[in-house]
Motif scaffolding. Structure first.
Motif, short mmCIF file in Angstrom:
data_model
loop_
_atom_site.label_atom_id
_atom_site.label_comp_id
_atom_site.label_asym_id
_atom_site.label_seq_id
_atom_site.Cartn_x
_atom_site.Cartn_y
_atom_site.Cartn_z
N PHE A 1 -3.16 11.15 6.59
CA PHE A 1 -4.48 10.36 6.69
C PHE A 1 -4.52 9.04 5.95
CE2 PHE A 1 -9.08 9.75 5.42
CZ PHE A 1 -9.76 9.85 6.10
N ILE A 2 -4.21 8.12 4.55
CA ILE A 2 -4.29 7.41 3.68
C ILE A 2 -3.54 6.61 4.41
CG2 ILE A 2 -3.85 6.57 2.12
CD1 ILE A 2 -4.23 9.30 0.75
N TYR A 3 -2.07 6.72 4.79
CA TYR A 3 -1.70 5.85 6.28
C TYR A 3 -2.11 5.20 6.85
CZ TYR A 3 2.35 7.17 3.22
OH TYR A 3 3.29 7.36 1.95
N LEU A 4 -2.88 6.52 7.94
CA LEU A 4 -3.82 5.77 9.05
C LEU A 4 -4.56 5.06 9.03
CD1 LEU A 4 -3.94 6.56 12.18
CD2 LEU A 4 -5.63 7.93 11.57
N ILE A 5 -5.37 5.13 7.32
CA ILE A 5 -6.75 4.15 7.31
C ILE A 5 -6.07 2.95 7.03
CG2 ILE A 5 -8.81 3.70 5.60
CD1 ILE A 5 -9.14 5.86 7.69
N PHE B 1 1.04 -1.20 0.13
CA PHE B 1 0.23 0.18 0.18
C PHE B 1 0.90 1.05 -0.06
CE2 PHE B 1 -2.64 -3.08 1.85
CZ PHE B 1 -4.47 -2.78 0.54
N TYR B 2 1.98 1.33 0.90
CA TYR B 2 3.32 2.24 0.70
C TYR B 2 3.74 2.77 -0.39
CZ TYR B 2 6.67 5.62 2.70
OH TYR B 2 7.62 6.85 2.63
N SER B 3 4.37 1.55 -1.37
CA SER B 3 4.36 1.65 -2.69
C SER B 3 3.67 2.15 -3.06
CB SER B 3 5.38 0.77 -2.76
OG SER B 3 4.32 -0.54 -2.87
N LEU B 4 2.84 1.61 -3.40
CA LEU B 4 1.17 2.41 -4.18
C LEU B 4 0.64 4.09 -3.98
CD1 LEU B 4 -0.77 1.67 -6.78
CD2 LEU B 4 -2.72 1.04 -4.52
N ILE B 5 1.01 4.44 -2.57
CA ILE B 5 0.09 5.77 -2.05
C ILE B 5 1.41 6.57 -3.11
CG2 ILE B 5 0.07 7.28 -0.75
CD1 ILE B 5 -1.89 4.51 1.35
N GLU B 6 3.04 5.97 -2.80
CA GLU B 6 4.03 7.05 -2.78
C GLU B 6 3.45 7.22 -4.51
OE1 GLU B 6 6.39 8.55 -1.07
OE2 GLU B 6 4.44 7.87 0.07
N PHE B 7 3.96 5.89 -5.35
CA PHE B 7 3.54 5.96 -6.74
C PHE B 7 2.41 6.61 -7.17
CE2 PHE B 7 2.36 4.32 -10.95
CZ PHE B 7 3.47 4.64 -11.91
N ILE B 8 1.57 7.02 -6.90
CA ILE B 8 0.67 7.69 -7.01
C ILE B 8 0.51 9.23 -7.22
CG2 ILE B 8 -2.09 8.79 -6.82
CD1 ILE B 8 -2.62 5.40 -6.39
N PHE B 9 0.58 9.58 -5.81
CA PHE B 9 1.43 11.40 -4.93
C PHE B 9 2.05 11.91 -6.18
CE2 PHE B 9 -1.10 10.92 -1.90
CZ PHE B 9 -1.77 11.56 -1.97
N ASP B 10 3.31 10.69 -6.19
CA ASP B 10 4.72 11.53 -7.27
C ASP B 10 4.76 10.91 -8.89
OD1 ASP B 10 6.11 10.74 -5.44
OD2 ASP B 10 7.19 9.45 -5.72
#
Length: 359
Positions: free
Chosen positions: A94-98, A67-76
């Motif tokens: 917020f997303i990481y907390l969820i 999930f971390y890699s997916l979120i970082e990739f989308i944001f980048d």
């Protein structure tokens, strides 16, 4: 393989490995620090063997890593250019907390099912009262900061360079063989006057953003940006492989042309770049104390810069030294045309230059 997919898979591998290691370390510290297992956010009296606790930690690390890699990739890829930094940080937190709540809940349910244990706090909102969960969150935030620092340092210095600097390889100057490319915007003065300094700065930002999308594909490292000029370099063998040092320039040209409509609509100007390439042996050293960076010293850099300056003289988009051309293998992809011996500024001997075009 698609470049975006390759970038994501690389980030996925790094992220998954990092978070598995991080949470296994977390479990080890809590397990031996407390003397019994309270490493998972489970408020019961059941002891869990250390090996089983590590297994749960590894699962949690995998979940978080994906999930971390997916979120970082989308944001980048899709968010970083459009939003300010503090908004990104709050959004991702917020997303990481969820994600943490979901992942830890899955681990808890797995534990409950496997050991047939009734957990009072498995109910909705259990995480608000769980001290162990908030310890996990705090550890995540600290580890995330470490991961981000390592990622930024790697991006700043280039792939592999951060590790070498960390190990102190360049504390003493090292001799290396490298290829340098000086990439400069054509007609930059007139474009700057036409657009004004604010719009011109955005124009350069967009150009270098497009360039950065191609850099990993051709295994290049960005040495520095100087105004509207970018200085790239390769380890000599990497630059020669698949003609990376030349292919990057032509792919960059093609990318800019494919975005003609975008640049015309936003700036009423389509960017064109010129490049000078040369390779050879030079010295690499870590310099500075307040602000450290890797510096390259030697004739290779000076010659590359002066070769690029001759592009206007001969009205060609790219010039390359004979020394580098002789080591490249163009086959039927590119054509090299000799321009003859040229006495570059500051040089005693003439340098034979070639211009490159697609076959």
């Amino acid at each position: 393989m698609n470049r975006n997919l390759k970038t994501y898979l690389n980030l996925l591998g790094q992220s998954t490995f990092f978070w598995m290691a991080a949470y296994m370390l977390f479990i080890t510290i809590r397990f031996y620090g407390i003397g019994e297992d309270k490493s998972l956010p489970i408020e019961d009296k059941t002891n869990i063997p250390f090996s089983k606790a590590l297994q749960y930690a590894a699962f949690l690390g995998v979940f978080i890593g994906v999930f971390y890699s997916l979120i970082e990739f989308i944001f980048d890829k899709y968010v970083s250019k459009r939003t300010v930094l503090w908004v990104q940080i709050l959004s991702k937190t917020f997303i990481y907390l969820i994600v943490l709540i979901v992942c830890v809940s899955l681990i808890r349910k797995s534990y409950q099912y496997e050991h047939n244990v009734e957990l009072e706090v498995i109910e909705k909102g259990w995480w608000t009262k769980s001290k162990s969960f908030w310890v996990t969150v705090l550890f995540f935030l600290c580890s995330s900061l470490v991961f981000s620092i390592i990622k930024m340092a790697t991006e700043k210095l280039g792939s592999g360079v951060f590790v070498k600097m960390l190990l102190g390889k360049y504390k003493k100057p090292q001799e290396e063989k490298r290829i340098f490319m000086f990439l400069d915007l054509k007609n930059s003065t007139s474009i700057a006057e036409k657009l004004g300094h604010f719009k011109y700065s955005q124009f350069i930002q967009d150009c270098f953003y497009d360039l950065n999308e191609l850099v990993p594909k051709y295994e290049a490292e960005i040495y520095q940006y100087v105004g509207d000029e970018a200085v790239l370099n390769w380890e000599y063998k990497k630059g020669l492989a698949n003609n990376n040092c030349v292919s990057l320039f032509f792919d960059f040209q093609q990318k800019l042309q494919s975005k003609r409509a975008y640049y015309n609509k936003k700036y009423n100007e389509v960017p064109e770049f010129k490049a000078g390439l040369h390779g050879g042996t030079l010295m690499v050293a870590e310099v500075g104390t307040i602000k450290k960076e890797l510096a390259y010293h030697g004739d290779v850099i000076n010659t590359s810069a002066r070769i690029q300056a001759e592009c206007n003289t001969y009205n060609v988009p790219v010039l390359i030294s004979e020394d580098l051309v002789s080591d490249l293998s163009f086959k039927h992809k590119y054509l090299a045309k000799v321009l003859g011996g040229i006495l570059l500024k500051g040089k005693k001997n003439k340098v034979n230059l070639y211009t490159i075009s697609k076959a």
